[in-house]
Design a protein around this motif. Structure first.
Motif, mmCIF file in Angstrom:
data_model
loop_
_atom_site.group_PDB
_atom_site.id
_atom_site.type_symbol
_atom_site.label_atom_id
_atom_site.label_comp_id
_atom_site.label_asym_id
_atom_site.label_seq_id
_atom_site.Cartn_x
_atom_site.Cartn_y
_atom_site.Cartn_z
ATOM 1 N N LYS A 76 -82.932 92.137 -26.775
ATOM 2 C CA LYS A 76 -81.967 92.587 -26.863
ATOM 3 C C LYS A 76 -80.499 91.668 -25.665
ATOM 4 O O LYS A 76 -79.643 91.809 -26.318
ATOM 5 C CB LYS A 76 -81.814 94.844 -25.947
ATOM 6 N N LEU A 77 -80.757 91.828 -24.102
ATOM 7 C CA LEU A 77 -80.367 90.969 -24.089
ATOM 8 C C LEU A 77 -79.395 89.382 -25.080
ATOM 9 O O LEU A 77 -78.114 89.590 -24.686
ATOM 10 C CB LEU A 77 -80.715 90.111 -22.438
ATOM 11 N N LEU A 78 -80.441 89.032 -25.526
ATOM 12 C CA LEU A 78 -80.116 87.799 -25.782
ATOM 13 C C LEU A 78 -79.853 87.933 -27.574
ATOM 14 O O LEU A 78 -77.998 87.797 -27.694
ATOM 15 C CB LEU A 78 -80.938 86.628 -26.231
ATOM 16 N N ALA A 79 -79.382 89.259 -28.138
ATOM 17 C CA ALA A 79 -78.838 89.845 -29.342
ATOM 18 C C ALA A 79 -77.205 90.747 -28.220
ATOM 19 O O ALA A 79 -76.536 89.912 -29.062
ATOM 20 C CB ALA A 79 -79.442 91.000 -29.975
ATOM 21 N N GLY A 80 -77.935 91.009 -27.558
ATOM 22 C CA GLY A 80 -76.269 91.343 -26.822
ATOM 23 C C GLY A 80 -75.227 90.115 -26.764
ATOM 24 O O GLY A 80 -74.238 90.347 -26.657
ATOM 25 N N ALA A 81 -76.150 89.531 -25.800
ATOM 26 C CA ALA A 81 -74.664 87.828 -25.658
ATOM 27 C C ALA A 81 -74.055 87.146 -26.992
ATOM 28 O O ALA A 81 -72.872 86.649 -26.801
ATOM 29 C CB ALA A 81 -76.102 86.921 -24.847
ATOM 30 N N ILE A 82 -75.129 86.964 -28.221
ATOM 31 C CA ILE A 82 -74.580 86.602 -29.496
ATOM 32 C C ILE A 82 -73.853 87.746 -29.754
ATOM 33 O O ILE A 82 -72.428 86.939 -30.095
ATOM 34 C CB ILE A 82 -75.697 86.576 -30.248
ATOM 35 N N ALA A 83 -73.656 88.840 -29.734
ATOM 36 C CA ALA A 83 -72.833 89.960 -30.490
ATOM 37 C C ALA A 83 -71.628 89.890 -29.471
ATOM 38 O O ALA A 83 -70.537 89.557 -30.046
ATOM 39 C CB ALA A 83 -73.601 91.075 -30.616
ATOM 40 N N GLY A 84 -71.501 89.622 -28.363
ATOM 41 C CA GLY A 84 -70.528 89.667 -27.453
ATOM 42 C C GLY A 84 -69.824 88.158 -27.795
ATOM 43 O O GLY A 84 -68.432 88.811 -27.768
ATOM 44 N N GLY A 85 -70.018 87.240 -27.763
ATOM 45 C CA GLY A 85 -69.620 85.835 -28.191
ATOM 46 C C GLY A 85 -69.101 85.538 -29.517
ATOM 47 O O GLY A 85 -68.150 85.596 -29.075
ATOM 48 N N TYR A 86 -69.816 86.883 -30.042
ATOM 49 C CA TYR A 86 -68.658 86.530 -31.716
ATOM 50 C C TYR A 86 -67.984 87.796 -31.869
ATOM 51 O O TYR A 86 -66.457 87.209 -32.598
ATOM 52 C CB TYR A 86 -70.396 87.651 -32.522
ATOM 53 N N PHE A 87 -67.899 89.238 -30.862
ATOM 54 C CA PHE A 87 -66.520 89.530 -30.523
ATOM 55 C C PHE A 87 -64.988 88.046 -30.050
ATOM 56 O O PHE A 87 -64.482 88.524 -30.782
ATOM 57 C CB PHE A 87 -67.374 91.001 -30.029
ATOM 58 N N LEU A 88 -65.401 88.243 -29.009
ATOM 59 C CA LEU A 88 -64.751 87.295 -28.330
ATOM 60 C C LEU A 88 -64.316 86.298 -29.167
ATOM 61 O O LEU A 88 -62.709 85.603 -29.758
ATOM 62 C CB LEU A 88 -65.125 87.264 -26.980
ATOM 63 N N VAL A 89 -64.900 85.552 -29.955
ATOM 64 C CA VAL A 89 -64.672 84.439 -31.398
ATOM 65 C C VAL A 89 -63.684 85.022 -32.293
ATOM 66 O O VAL A 89 -62.461 85.175 -32.591
ATOM 67 C CB VAL A 89 -65.784 83.695 -32.277
ATOM 68 N N LEU A 90 -63.976 86.626 -32.710
ATOM 69 C CA LEU A 90 -63.589 87.563 -33.436
ATOM 70 C C LEU A 90 -61.801 87.383 -32.540
ATOM 71 O O LEU A 90 -60.623 87.760 -33.540
ATOM 72 C CB LEU A 90 -63.709 88.205 -34.402
ATOM 73 N N GLY A 91 -61.610 88.287 -31.632
ATOM 74 C CA GLY A 91 -60.836 88.830 -31.106
ATOM 75 C C GLY A 91 -59.868 88.076 -30.630
ATOM 76 O O GLY A 91 -58.772 88.042 -30.742
ATOM 77 N N PHE A 92 -60.158 86.419 -29.865
ATOM 78 C CA PHE A 92 -59.597 85.405 -30.165
ATOM 79 C C PHE A 92 -58.941 84.746 -31.599
ATOM 80 O O PHE A 92 -57.246 84.448 -31.870
ATOM 81 C CB PHE A 92 -59.798 84.417 -29.438
ATOM 82 N N VAL A 93 -60.080 84.469 -32.402
ATOM 83 C CA VAL A 93 -58.594 83.803 -33.628
ATOM 84 C C VAL A 93 -57.745 84.806 -34.423
ATOM 85 O O VAL A 93 -57.281 85.325 -34.865
ATOM 86 C CB VAL A 93 -59.997 83.920 -34.490
ATOM 87 N N GLY A 94 -58.493 86.123 -34.265
ATOM 88 C CA GLY A 94 -57.437 87.300 -34.788
ATOM 89 C C GLY A 94 -56.127 87.627 -34.391
ATOM 90 O O GLY A 94 -55.484 88.613 -35.219
ATOM 91 N N GLY A 95 -56.541 87.347 -33.291
ATOM 92 C CA GLY A 95 -54.938 87.033 -32.564
ATOM 93 C C GLY A 95 -55.169 88.786 -32.040
ATOM 94 O O GLY A 95 -53.467 89.565 -31.297
ATOM 95 N N LEU A 96 -56.325 89.379 -31.269
ATOM 96 C CA LEU A 96 -56.478 90.867 -30.512
ATOM 97 C C LEU A 96 -55.725 90.006 -29.332
ATOM 98 O O LEU A 96 -55.019 90.814 -28.713
ATOM 99 C CB LEU A 96 -57.870 91.211 -30.529
ATOM 100 N N PHE A 97 -56.248 89.329 -28.181
ATOM 101 C CA PHE A 97 -56.107 88.388 -27.802
ATOM 102 C C PHE A 97 -55.565 87.012 -26.880
ATOM 103 O O PHE A 97 -56.311 86.644 -28.439
ATOM 104 C CB PHE A 97 -56.655 88.663 -26.300
#
Length: 227
Positions: A76-97
């Motif tokens: 769960k921790l490893l999957a959560g880290a992957i998902a968190g990194g995924y969101f950061l990539v999307l947020g940055f590329v998508g212009g959320l931040f």
């Protein structure tokens, strides 16, 4: 036609019925809010109004349809880290931040300038960072990250080699690439007046395809038969 739809609904299991009911309720709620917005603001609906309906409806369907498998704490921790990194990539590329690129404007919150799904939008322009939190793209990226979390857990439990198996097949990595593309063409720079409806339409198509791939995860089934 109504009788046929009723028979199909009754043929679904309890989870399928709940998913259908909640998904339809989500879509109806957004449409109703948009119509109320049009009535009280005397605005004419445009193509842009449809994008939040599609994104949020697909997001609701995916969340109600997906139930991560039981897993150990490490997984769960490893999957959560992957998902968190995924969101950061999307947020940055998508212009959320991202890093500041314009004048300092401070924090603003928009409630009525745009229809539901686009508003309420939280905007901030600082000297170092800026962000544009648009509801439908933010929720969409969060749901994609949740689906990646569920996919990573399934990969750990079903594929030899652990979570790294997630990146061993094209249909598992394609959603990552597709989601980045959706961020580029239809993401958080959502309030840019110059953006065309075709741009957002392409981003919406990519988003829906990505959701479908992450919900059904066909690549993991392919790996199961070969590992």
């Amino acid at each position: 036609m109504f009788d046929a739809a009723t028979r199909r609904f009754r043929a679904l299991d309890d989870a399928g019925q709940r998913t259908l009911v909640y998904t339809v309720a989500t879509a109806n709620s957004i449409v109703l809010l948009s119509l109320l917005y049009a009535y009280f603001t005397d605005s004419a609906p445009t193509t842009y109004w449809a994008f939040p309906v599609i994104w949020l409806t697909a997001a609701a369907w995916a969340v109600f349809r997906t139930d991560p498998e039981p897993a150990g704490r490490r997984t769960k921790l490893l999957a959560g880290a992957i998902a968190g990194g995924y969101f950061l990539v999307l947020g940055f590329v998508g212009g959320l931040f991202g890093p500041a690129t314009g004048p300092v404007t401070g924090l603003t919150v928009q409630f009525t300038q745009l229809p539901p799904g686009w508003n309420p939008a939280i905007l901030y322009g600082g000297g170092t960072v800026q962000f544009a939190i648009v509801p439908f793209t933010t929720v969409g990226y969060a749901v994609l990250s949740y689906l990646v979390y569920a996919t990573a857990i399934e990969a750990e439990s079903a594929v030899a080699g652990g979570v790294l198996g997630l990146f061993s097949c094209v249909s598992c990595t394609l959603p990552v690439v597709a989601s980045v593309l959706s961020g580029v063409v239809g993401g958080g720079a959502a309030l840019a007046a110059a953006a065309s409806s075709q741009t957002y339409a392409l981003g919406t198509v990519v988003y829906v395809i990505t959701v479908g791939l992450l919900v059904y995860r066909p690549g993991l089934d392919w790996l199961r038969t070969r590992l």
